[in-house]
Motif scaffolding. Structure first.
Motif, mmCIF file in Angstrom:
data_model
loop_
_atom_site.group_PDB
_atom_site.id
_atom_site.type_symbol
_atom_site.label_atom_id
_atom_site.label_comp_id
_atom_site.label_asym_id
_atom_site.label_seq_id
_atom_site.Cartn_x
_atom_site.Cartn_y
_atom_site.Cartn_z
ATOM 1 N N GLU A 7 -20.152 15.042 -20.313
ATOM 2 C CA GLU A 7 -20.219 13.608 -19.378
ATOM 3 C C GLU A 7 -19.094 12.813 -19.637
ATOM 4 N N ASP A 8 -18.371 12.555 -20.707
ATOM 5 C CA ASP A 8 -17.398 11.488 -20.513
ATOM 6 C C ASP A 8 -16.065 11.939 -19.715
ATOM 7 N N TYR A 9 -15.869 13.304 -20.034
ATOM 8 C CA TYR A 9 -14.824 14.091 -19.135
ATOM 9 C C TYR A 9 -14.935 13.740 -17.689
ATOM 10 N N VAL A 10 -16.427 14.051 -17.280
ATOM 11 C CA VAL A 10 -16.789 14.102 -15.806
ATOM 12 C C VAL A 10 -16.614 12.558 -15.200
ATOM 13 N N ARG A 11 -16.772 11.552 -15.965
ATOM 14 C CA ARG A 11 -16.854 10.359 -15.675
ATOM 15 C C ARG A 11 -15.218 9.920 -15.478
ATOM 16 N N MET A 12 -14.479 10.372 -16.328
ATOM 17 C CA MET A 12 -13.080 10.159 -16.190
ATOM 18 C C MET A 12 -12.483 10.859 -14.684
ATOM 19 N N LEU A 13 -13.075 11.728 -14.591
ATOM 20 C CA LEU A 13 -12.533 12.446 -13.295
ATOM 21 C C LEU A 13 -13.030 11.849 -12.054
ATOM 22 N N THR A 14 -14.386 11.195 -12.154
ATOM 23 C CA THR A 14 -14.706 10.295 -11.236
ATOM 24 C C THR A 14 -13.944 9.202 -10.974
ATOM 25 N N CYS A 15 -13.564 8.487 -12.240
ATOM 26 C CA CYS A 15 -12.621 7.496 -11.966
ATOM 27 C C CYS A 15 -11.187 7.616 -11.332
ATOM 28 N N LEU A 16 -10.834 8.966 -11.560
ATOM 29 C CA LEU A 16 -9.554 9.414 -10.837
ATOM 30 C C LEU A 16 -9.765 9.570 -9.642
ATOM 31 N N GLN A 17 -10.733 10.349 -9.151
ATOM 32 C CA GLN A 17 -11.270 10.386 -7.760
ATOM 33 C C GLN A 17 -11.538 9.290 -6.937
ATOM 34 N N GLN A 18 -11.831 8.051 -7.510
ATOM 35 C CA GLN A 18 -12.027 6.850 -6.778
ATOM 36 C C GLN A 18 -10.679 6.267 -6.378
ATOM 37 N N MET A 19 -9.608 6.386 -6.954
ATOM 38 C CA MET A 19 -8.291 6.067 -6.594
ATOM 39 C C MET A 19 -7.754 6.581 -5.124
ATOM 40 N N LEU A 20 -8.489 7.795 -5.031
ATOM 41 C CA LEU A 20 -8.126 8.654 -3.723
ATOM 42 C C LEU A 20 -9.051 8.270 -2.486
ATOM 43 N N GLU A 21 -10.331 7.696 -3.208
ATOM 44 C CA GLU A 21 -11.235 7.374 -2.054
ATOM 45 C C GLU A 21 -11.581 5.936 -1.721
ATOM 46 N N GLN A 22 -10.668 5.315 -1.198
ATOM 47 C CA GLN A 22 -10.772 3.897 -0.998
ATOM 48 C C GLN A 22 -11.394 3.450 0.585
ATOM 49 N N TYR A 23 -12.256 2.429 0.306
ATOM 50 C CA TYR A 23 -12.832 1.864 1.709
ATOM 51 C C TYR A 23 -12.634 0.341 1.537
ATOM 52 N N ASP A 24 -12.385 -0.211 2.824
ATOM 53 C CA ASP A 24 -12.586 -1.812 2.828
ATOM 54 C C ASP A 24 -14.047 -2.115 2.939
ATOM 55 N N GLU A 25 -14.052 -3.595 3.243
ATOM 56 C CA GLU A 25 -15.404 -4.156 3.017
ATOM 57 C C GLU A 25 -16.479 -3.566 4.236
ATOM 58 N N ALA A 26 -15.690 -3.338 5.269
ATOM 59 C CA ALA A 26 -16.408 -2.741 6.356
ATOM 60 C C ALA A 26 -16.918 -1.246 6.234
ATOM 61 N N GLY A 27 -16.387 -0.744 5.270
ATOM 62 C CA GLY A 27 -16.968 0.638 4.991
ATOM 63 C C GLY A 27 -15.802 1.687 5.632
ATOM 64 N N ASN A 28 -14.564 1.273 6.000
ATOM 65 C CA ASN A 28 -13.607 2.101 6.730
ATOM 66 C C ASN A 28 -12.681 2.634 5.614
ATOM 67 N N HIS A 29 -12.455 3.876 5.840
ATOM 68 C CA HIS A 29 -11.689 4.669 4.752
ATOM 69 C C HIS A 29 -10.137 4.132 4.877
ATOM 70 N N GLN A 30 -9.528 3.866 3.602
ATOM 71 C CA GLN A 30 -8.254 3.383 3.322
ATOM 72 C C GLN A 30 -7.386 4.355 2.807
ATOM 73 N N PRO A 31 -5.998 4.333 2.890
ATOM 74 C CA PRO A 31 -5.038 5.228 2.028
ATOM 75 C C PRO A 31 -5.438 5.194 0.669
ATOM 76 N N PRO A 32 -5.204 6.120 0.210
ATOM 77 C CA PRO A 32 -5.335 6.392 -1.521
ATOM 78 C C PRO A 32 -4.507 5.474 -2.042
ATOM 79 N N LEU A 33 -4.854 5.023 -3.457
ATOM 80 C CA LEU A 33 -4.263 4.213 -4.144
ATOM 81 C C LEU A 33 -3.029 4.875 -4.906
#
Length: 136
Positions: free
Chosen positions: A15-41
């Motif tokens: 579960e810990d490994y999977v959570r870190m992979l989720t943290c990494l994935q979140q850097m790629l899937e960014q959204y602004d306050e209106a829910g619009n997709h933003q470029p990855p970090l």
């Protein structure tokens, strides 16, 4: 590289490994306050999650690499401390980083990161290590 404080394990179970992979994935899937997709970090080229450290090869799209690494470390540390009923630092010191200025060094790091589990004696073949980007 991010290392566990006192070189302690930062991944206790799957579960810990999977959570870190989720943290990494979140850097790629960014959204602004209106829910619009933003470029990855950032762009990830390679990663290896070892029991007590993480190795990443990435290109940041931020003004500095700390703006990319800090959210990963903070998000995971909050999860880890909550899960294991602890407080304080999860990672030792500041992350370690160095610039990659040519393709030869890039390829050296790419191999090193993927061979880390092999050299640590965890697997006999890089393809057998579940927590790296080798198969990606």
């Amino acid at each position: 590289m991010l290392r566990g404080i006192n070189r302690q394990d930062i991944f206790e179970d799957k579960e810990d490994y999977v959570r870190m992979l989720t943290c990494l994935q979140q850097m790629l899937e960014q959204y602004d306050e209106a829910g619009n997709h933003q470029p990855p970090l950032c762009t990830f080229y390679a990663y290896s999650l070892m029991s007590n450290h993480i190795r990443l090869l990435l290109k940041t799209n931020q003004k500095d690499i700390g703006s990319t690494i800090k959210p990963i470390a903070v998000t995971y540390a909050m999860y880890y401390n909550n899960k294991y009923s602890r407080s304080g630092h999860v990672f030792q010191d500041r992350f370690k980083s160095e610039p990659v200025n040519d393709m030869a060094y890039f390829m050296t790091l790419l191999r090193y990161i993927h061979q880390n589990p092999l050299k640590a004696g965890i697997v006999n073949n890089v393809v057998d290590y579940e927590w790296s980007s080798w198969l990606e």
